[in-house]
Design an enzyme around this catalytic site. Sequence first.
Site, PDB file in Angstrom:
ATOM      1  N   SER A  81       1.787  -2.769   1.592  1.00 31.92           N
ATOM      2  CA  SER A  81       0.590  -3.349   2.196  1.00 31.92           C
ATOM      3  C   SER A  81      -0.579  -2.383   2.087  1.00 31.92           C
ATOM      4  O   SER A  81      -0.415  -1.214   1.713  1.00 31.92           O
ATOM      5  CB  SER A  81       0.846  -3.647   3.672  1.00 31.92           C
ATOM      6  OG  SER A  81       0.882  -2.415   4.386  1.00 31.92           O
ATOM      7  N   LYS A  82      -1.745  -2.900   2.438  1.00 32.05           N
ATOM      8  CA  LYS A  82      -2.949  -2.086   2.413  1.00 32.05           C
ATOM      9  C   LYS A  82      -2.780  -0.880   3.337  1.00 32.05           C
ATOM     10  O   LYS A  82      -3.229   0.216   3.044  1.00 32.05           O
ATOM     11  CB  LYS A  82      -4.114  -2.966   2.862  1.00 32.05           C
ATOM     12  CG  LYS A  82      -5.443  -2.330   2.640  1.00 32.05           C
ATOM     13  CD  LYS A  82      -6.576  -3.291   2.955  1.00 32.05           C
ATOM     14  CE  LYS A  82      -7.827  -2.485   3.202  1.00 32.05           C
ATOM     15  NZ  LYS A  82      -8.722  -3.032   4.185  1.00 32.05           N
TER      16      LYS A  82
END
Length: 498
Positions: free
Chosen positions: A262-263
Amino acid sequence: MSQKVRVRFAPSPTGPLHIGGLRTALFNYLFAKKNGGDFVLRIEDTDQNRFVEGAEEYIIEALNWCGIPFDEGPGKDGDYGPYRQSERKQLYKSYALKLVEKGMAYYAFDTPETLDQHRKDHEAKGKTFIYNWHNRLKLTNSLSLSNEEVKDKIAAGADYVIRFKSPENKELKLNDIIRGEIKIDTNILDDKVLFKSDGMPTYHLANIVDDHLMQITHVIRGEEWLPSLALHTLLYDAFGWDAPEFAHLPLIMKPVGKGKLSKRDGEKGGFPVFPLTWNQSEGYREAGFFPEAVVNFLALLGWNPGTEQEIFSLEELVNTFTLDRVNKSGARFDPEKNNWYNQQWLQIKSDDELSEMFTVELDKKGISAEPAYIKYVVSSIKERAAFVKDFWELSDYFFQAPTSYNEKAVKKQWKEGTPEIMQELATLLESVPDFKSSIIEEKVKAWIAEKELSFGKVMPPLRLVIVGDMKGPHLFDIMGLIGKQESIARIKTAIAQL
Ligand code: GLU
């Protein structure tokens, strides 16, 4: 005669392209080029609420930066445009209505409030509300109402959606190139909305209609779309169309292995998850990665060549890539390894190209030097660099005298008698006529022998005064490059300062 291969990358412009999206695009590109096919870019922007300004431009720029441009898409018309779903919106309703006519879809008038209530009631009982065969006749739709009632509602302007009528009690056999056969019991499927009350199609309808109209032969996309495969297969059947072949790529996992990348993993680990910078998030390009390195590491996220080879140019990838070597299981994202790929690509790049890039960095610092000088510096330090941005730290002493000296090294190397030795050495260097590495070396070595000094008394402190530290390539090479006056000046400065 087999059909021409046509694949598409179909992002929704809801933000920057995530590195996983770029991998999907790359695999599509590789498959298309390997098979002499077309690589289409289709912008899936039917969800106006999630539209983000600039996202489409970002996607296109990212593909171009990687060197994987699309053959057809917005601004590059083939025979299947337009390539933005928002520009095709008048087309979809008739397809939804076709399915209603065939009895394979139906109007549903349930309001968002009643559906929400059903959801809450189910949740309270620890269940999930599914709109499908088991309850559709108890809900408000054209299957439960009479024809008259339906007509009246529509004439009165009631809001409705069109839902797909998922079949009951059927075992579906789905096919995925990577995963093989997947069996699904249709009773677990819900009656997905195909057409929304705002007059727009949902992703499912628009996606299938467009893949059909654009004559897409292979759908290569992320594993997160695997749950939609049953519905999509049913939709092709319902329309009476041949379905394309499907390949769902494995998820990209966090560096620690478990869970989807994920970011936030990027923020925590200090590595990019976007190809190009987007708002505050630095991209691979801006972090100093070569597009070749990004393409290379992306290709190996979930695909393997079946050999030990790790470094691949785009051309080699096109020649080697096949979907049957794509793995089913998630691919761990490895930022350290990504840096290694960049380091490898940096060694492959020519000194001329690297020098040009380094010159830009030097210009920013207000430092100018002869191109041949910069090229020599680059060739002597690049082995130790993973990024062009590492060059300065590895080579600053080629361009300026040390502004400080490594304290530990000073303690160890700068002893009683060292200033005198350095002073004598400066005098000796003064007398070297042709200040070339090999000649300086010869003279200094002869002098050490003649004076019965040891190497350890001369060479380490000499490196310290020239470089400011104990690092760097062959010392006489450095001195030859910076020249006689500069070498002597550095010795004198050190004697005065240390
Ligand atoms: N628009 C979908 C996405 O954002 C496309 C999925 C597909 O390739 O079918 O990923």
